[in-house]
Design an enzyme around this catalytic site. Structure first.
Site, PDB file in Angstrom:
ATOM      1  N   HIS A  27       0.805  -1.224   0.000  1.00  0.00           N
ATOM      2  CA  HIS A  27       0.000   0.000   0.000  1.00  0.00           C
ATOM      3  C   HIS A  27       0.835   1.269   0.000  1.00  0.00           C
ATOM      4  O   HIS A  27       0.382   2.311  -0.468  1.00  0.00           O
ATOM      5  CB  HIS A  27      -1.063  -0.056   1.091  1.00  0.00           C
ATOM      6  CG  HIS A  27      -2.179  -0.962   0.673  1.00  0.00           C
ATOM      7  ND1 HIS A  27      -2.143  -2.315   0.889  1.00  0.00           N
ATOM      8  CD2 HIS A  27      -3.281  -0.717  -0.070  1.00  0.00           C
ATOM      9  CE1 HIS A  27      -3.215  -2.852   0.328  1.00  0.00           C
ATOM     10  NE2 HIS A  27      -3.922  -1.914  -0.252  1.00  0.00           N
ATOM     11  N   ARG A  54     -11.034   3.224  -1.951  1.00  0.00           N
ATOM     12  CA  ARG A  54     -10.619   2.414  -0.792  1.00  0.00           C
ATOM     13  C   ARG A  54     -10.994   3.193   0.460  1.00  0.00           C
ATOM     14  O   ARG A  54     -10.461   4.282   0.682  1.00  0.00           O
ATOM     15  CB  ARG A  54      -9.108   2.199  -0.812  1.00  0.00           C
ATOM     16  CG  ARG A  54      -8.589   1.327  -1.936  1.00  0.00           C
ATOM     17  CD  ARG A  54      -7.095   1.087  -1.768  1.00  0.00           C
ATOM     18  NE  ARG A  54      -6.617   0.035  -2.634  1.00  0.00           N
ATOM     19  CZ  ARG A  54      -6.066   0.240  -3.834  1.00  0.00           C
ATOM     20  NH1 ARG A  54      -5.906   1.464  -4.292  1.00  0.00           N
ATOM     21  NH2 ARG A  54      -5.665  -0.786  -4.562  1.00  0.00           N
ATOM     22  N   ARG A  60     -15.871   0.998  -2.235  1.00  0.00           N
ATOM     23  CA  ARG A  60     -15.625  -0.359  -1.741  1.00  0.00           C
ATOM     24  C   ARG A  60     -15.803  -0.365  -0.230  1.00  0.00           C
ATOM     25  O   ARG A  60     -15.290   0.516   0.469  1.00  0.00           O
ATOM     26  CB  ARG A  60     -14.203  -0.791  -2.081  1.00  0.00           C
ATOM     27  CG  ARG A  60     -13.914  -2.188  -1.541  1.00  0.00           C
ATOM     28  CD  ARG A  60     -12.535  -2.659  -1.887  1.00  0.00           C
ATOM     29  NE  ARG A  60     -11.514  -1.974  -1.125  1.00  0.00           N
ATOM     30  CZ  ARG A  60     -10.209  -2.188  -1.280  1.00  0.00           C
ATOM     31  NH1 ARG A  60      -9.788  -3.033  -2.198  1.00  0.00           N
ATOM     32  NH2 ARG A  60      -9.332  -1.552  -0.548  1.00  0.00           N
ATOM     33  N   GLU A 118     -11.068 -11.406  -6.396  1.00  0.00           N
ATOM     34  CA  GLU A 118      -9.640 -11.340  -6.054  1.00  0.00           C
ATOM     35  C   GLU A 118      -9.160 -12.589  -5.324  1.00  0.00           C
ATOM     36  O   GLU A 118      -8.043 -12.625  -4.822  1.00  0.00           O
ATOM     37  CB  GLU A 118      -9.321 -10.060  -5.267  1.00  0.00           C
ATOM     38  CG  GLU A 118     -10.298  -9.683  -4.195  1.00  0.00           C
ATOM     39  CD  GLU A 118     -10.009  -8.312  -3.560  1.00  0.00           C
ATOM     40  OE1 GLU A 118      -9.004  -7.672  -3.874  1.00  0.00           O
ATOM     41  OE2 GLU A 118     -10.813  -7.920  -2.701  1.00  0.00           O
ATOM     42  N   ASN A 166      -4.334  -7.265  -7.624  1.00  0.00           N
ATOM     43  CA  ASN A 166      -3.267  -7.243  -6.605  1.00  0.00           C
ATOM     44  C   ASN A 166      -3.389  -8.470  -5.717  1.00  0.00           C
ATOM     45  O   ASN A 166      -2.421  -9.159  -5.423  1.00  0.00           O
ATOM     46  CB  ASN A 166      -3.353  -5.991  -5.740  1.00  0.00           C
ATOM     47  CG  ASN A 166      -3.299  -4.727  -6.566  1.00  0.00           C
ATOM     48  OD1 ASN A 166      -2.840  -4.770  -7.696  1.00  0.00           O
ATOM     49  ND2 ASN A 166      -3.774  -3.635  -6.017  1.00  0.00           N
ATOM     50  N   ASP A 167      -4.621  -8.704  -5.279  1.00  0.00           N
ATOM     51  CA  ASP A 167      -4.832  -9.872  -4.427  1.00  0.00           C
ATOM     52  C   ASP A 167      -4.981 -11.146  -5.236  1.00  0.00           C
ATOM     53  O   ASP A 167      -4.530 -12.203  -4.815  1.00  0.00           O
ATOM     54  CB  ASP A 167      -6.066  -9.665  -3.534  1.00  0.00           C
ATOM     55  CG  ASP A 167      -5.710  -8.804  -2.333  1.00  0.00           C
ATOM     56  OD1 ASP A 167      -4.671  -9.080  -1.707  1.00  0.00           O
ATOM     57  OD2 ASP A 167      -6.447  -7.853  -2.040  1.00  0.00           O
ATOM     58  N   CYS A 184      -9.596  -3.354 -11.300  1.00  0.00           N
ATOM     59  CA  CYS A 184      -9.115  -2.214 -10.517  1.00  0.00           C
ATOM     60  C   CYS A 184      -7.796  -2.502  -9.804  1.00  0.00           C
ATOM     61  O   CYS A 184      -7.363  -1.733  -8.962  1.00  0.00           O
ATOM     62  CB  CYS A 184     -10.171  -1.753  -9.524  1.00  0.00           C
ATOM     63  SG  CYS A 184     -10.561  -2.981  -8.280  1.00  0.00           S
TER      64      CYS A 184
HETATM   65  C1  PEP Z   1      -6.695  -5.596  -5.494  1.00  0.00           C
HETATM   66  O1  PEP Z   1      -6.515  -6.479  -4.663  1.00  0.00           O
HETATM   67  O2  PEP Z   1      -6.354  -5.692  -6.686  1.00  0.00           O
HETATM   68  C2  PEP Z   1      -7.306  -4.313  -5.091  1.00  0.00           C
HETATM   69  C3  PEP Z   1      -7.617  -3.410  -5.988  1.00  0.00           C
HETATM   70  O3  PEP Z   1      -7.509  -4.118  -3.766  1.00  0.00           O
HETATM   71  P1  PEP Z   1      -6.378  -3.711  -2.706  1.00  0.00           P
HETATM   72  O4  PEP Z   1      -5.130  -3.398  -3.482  1.00  0.00           O
HETATM   73  O5  PEP Z   1      -6.906  -2.538  -1.968  1.00  0.00           O
HETATM   74  O6  PEP Z   1      -6.264  -4.924  -1.875  1.00  0.00           O
HETATM   75 MG    MG Z   2      -7.573  -6.386  -2.800  1.00  0.00          MG
END
Ligand code: PEP
Ligand code: MG
Length: 600
Positions: free
Chosen positions: A205, A312, A348, A447, A470-471, A518
């Site tokens: 993050h 977020r 979200r 995710e 990302n996840d 996203c």
């Molecule tokens: C993701 O996981 O791709 C996402 C957009 O959420 P975050 O990065 O906040 O976990």
């Molecule tokens: Mg995520």
């Protein structure tokens, strides 16, 4: 460039090159500011006139005396049963009398004409860097004692227990072992030129926040904090993931030129960012922004974003002892919705846990937080907190084009339970006569691999999907997104990832719902041909990436991308997919000025 190196003219430049992970693009040149793990505050550097130097030295000596007295009182008061451990405090007392700290600080005051706080910090950084290089692990760890002892002096100098980065008069490059999202947001970010951290990866993050605020960052540097001291002159190349400590004139000029070129490129694509992302065969891709703070809305608009594909919301829950009220959340969501209207705002629900922790919440310690009580799992177990947020969202939805999105869905019952909670929140607002939007669109974030496998069923339950790569990459490739040891394996173009995304998009199309992406993958123009080939409806990214992706989309055709995708899905390895991407689109990327490649 106004900053000059801390090194005396006579010494040759170090030109020490450190390679890390490109966390946020851009080039910055400036002075380092080393932030200790336990020290978030930043001390101010002041110039002291020659005639005030003796007073400053006296002020320092006074602070040392006071610190010694305070520590002696602590030592005297140690209860009998802890007497065995007094040696630690005795060691600190010795450090308070230590010549390296005392003479070093006084030397700095006299030589550099600086205030005692700054002089102490520089002296302590130097001593610690000596300790940290010692081969003996016991001695290496003594660096922490130096921190503790010097903190006692610092507190007496400052008169207050801590200071804040607001007090620093110049913009600095923050160098830290690690920074949590809470710590990053606590800083006065306009004072930060760039971020460097020993830990962290592209999708940690800190990286996301840095990109969103357009602050260059290099993460996962390993041991940068051992090589860099406060006030060192450094170059940060956030695009290539490179840091140069104490550069010579030639290197400085070279990077100054690169910095100018990068800024020209950014300005060029930003100018065209208002144009729609219409492909050469007339298909319009929606290109939206991801935000985590109200302040970032302006950035989405300035970069030509077609809406907000991911808000977020966890930042409201960080850095505070209490939870936000419904009114506070409503005010914030309403502001964002009103600024963005008629464009979409996708809120979200809380995604706390993983690498995002909230101080106002009692979260249990977990061995594997990424696999723990995170996101929707937490919300369903904390119905009051969830209900407060849902009510705020439903109320704000009357004032703009607001949708709600549920993170980390891993089973169908979770989305059903979330929908029930939304209905209950709506009923309670209805009963109380408070205006709200009854038919708000509800989306599921995809995710987790189990959600991919269940996408056909999930698609019947929601109005849209948003793929959180990302996840999804973290969970499907078993790659911790914040672990630099495995950062090289974190590959968006891994064939398994492509197949999963393809499956999700196909399920959405089959059910007639929209599908977005996203995760950070969406913001890299190199990934656009496969995403267009799948006919994804929208991509949402860090605002800074919007112009580049829009420009790229205008150079591609969906029909050609579909053919390309067929080939891409047949490739057995990431390298082969990448080669295909480059062989097919290399010239287009060059024409688009895509600043890449960077797959670390
Ligand atoms: C993701 O996981 O791709 C996402 C957009 O959420 P975050 O990065 O906040 O976990
Ligand atoms: Mg995520």
């Amino acid at each position: 460039m106004s900053d000059s190196a801390a090194r005396p003219e006579t010494q040759p430049a170090l030109n020490l090159k450190l390679q890390g992970i490109a966390g946020s693009p851009g080039i910055e040149i400036g002075k380092a500011y080393l932030v200790e793990q336990e020290e978030l505050e930043v001390v101010e550097k002041r110039f002291v006139e020659d005639n005030h130097i003796p007073d400053e030295v006296q002020r320092f000596k006074g602070a040392v005396k006071k610190a010694q007295k305070q520590l002696q009182r602590v030592i005297d008061d140690v209860p009998e049963e802890f007497r065995d451990h007094v040696y630690i405090l005795d060691a600190h007392m010795m450090l308070l009398k230590d010549k390296m700290i005392n003479n070093g600080t006084i030397d700095n005051i006299e030589r550099e004409n600086v205030n005692a706080e700054w002089a102490l910090k520089i002296a302590v950084d130097e001593i610690k860097s000596v300790f940290k290089k010692m081969p003996d692990p016991y001695l290496r760890e003594r660096a922490a004692d130096v921190t503790h002892a010097s903190k006692l002096i610092m507190e007496n100098l400052l008169g207050t227990p801590s200071n804040n980065i607001t007090d620093i008069d110049k913009r600095v490059i923050i160098v830290a072992h690690d920074l949590s999202p809470a710590e990053t947001t606590q800083m006065q970010l306009e004072k930060v030129k760039a971020f460097l951290t020993d830990l962290g990866g592209k999708t940690s993050h800190t990286g996301i926040i840095a990109r969103s605020l357009e602050i260059p960052a290099v993460l996962g540097l390993g041991n940068a904090t051992e090589h860099i001291k406060t006030d060192d002159l450094i170059i940060v190349d956030g695009t290539a993931g490179v840091v140069i400590v104490d550069p010579d004139e030639e290197v400085l000029t070279q990077y100054q030129e690169r910095k100018d070129r990068f800024e020209e490129y950014q300005a060029m694509i930003t100018r065209a960012s208002r144009l729609p992302a219409k492909t050469t065969d007339g298909v319009q891709l929606l290109v939206m922004g991801n935000i985590g703070l109200l302040e970032e809305v302006v950035s989405v608009i300035d970069h030509g974003g077609d809406g907000i594909g991911l808000y977020r919301t966890e930042f409201h829950y960080l850095n505070r002892p209490t939870l936000p009220s419904e009114q506070e959340l409503f005010d914030n969501y309403r502001d964002v919705a009103e600024i963005m209207a008629p464009r979409t705002l996708t809120i979200r629900t809380l995604d706390i846990g993983g690498d995002k922790f909230a101080s106002g919440l009692e979260l249990a310690e977990e061995m594997n937080p990424a696999l723990g009580l995170r996101a929707i799992r937490f919300s369903l177990q904390s119905p009051d907190i969830f209900n407060t947020q849902l009510r705020a969202i439903l109320r704000a939805a009357t004032l703009g084009n607001v949708r709600v999105m549920i993170p980390m869905i891993s089973r169908v019952d979770e989305i059903l339970a979330a929908k029930r909670m939304i209905e209950e929140a709506a009923e309670s607002l209805d009963k109380a006569g408070i205006p709200f939007k009854a038919d708000i669109e509800v989306g599921a974030m995809i995710e987790v691999p189990s959600a991919v496998m269940m996408a056909d069923i999930l698609a019947k339950e929601v109005d849209f999907f948003s793929i959180g790569t990302n996840d999804l990459i973290q969970y499907s490739l078993a790659i911790d997104r914040v672990n630099k040891q495995v950062a090289h394996l974190y590959q968006p173009l891994h064939p398994a990832v492509l197949r999963m995304i393809h499956r999700v998009v196909a399920a959405a199309k089959q059910a007639g719902i929209e599908v977005y992406m996203c995760g950070e993958m969406a913001g890299d123009p190199l990934n656009l041909p496969v995403l267009l080939g799948m006919e994804i409806d929208a991509v949402s990214m860090n605002p800074i990436s919007i112009p580049g992706v829009k420009r790229m989309a205008r150079m591609l055709s969906v029909e050609e991308s579909k053919l390309f995708l067929e080939d891409a899905l047949k490739q057995p390895t990431t390298q082969q997919v990448m080669k295909l991407v480059h062989d097919t689109y290399g010239p287009t990327f060059t024409k688009a000025g895509v600043f890449q490649p960077n797959n670390n």
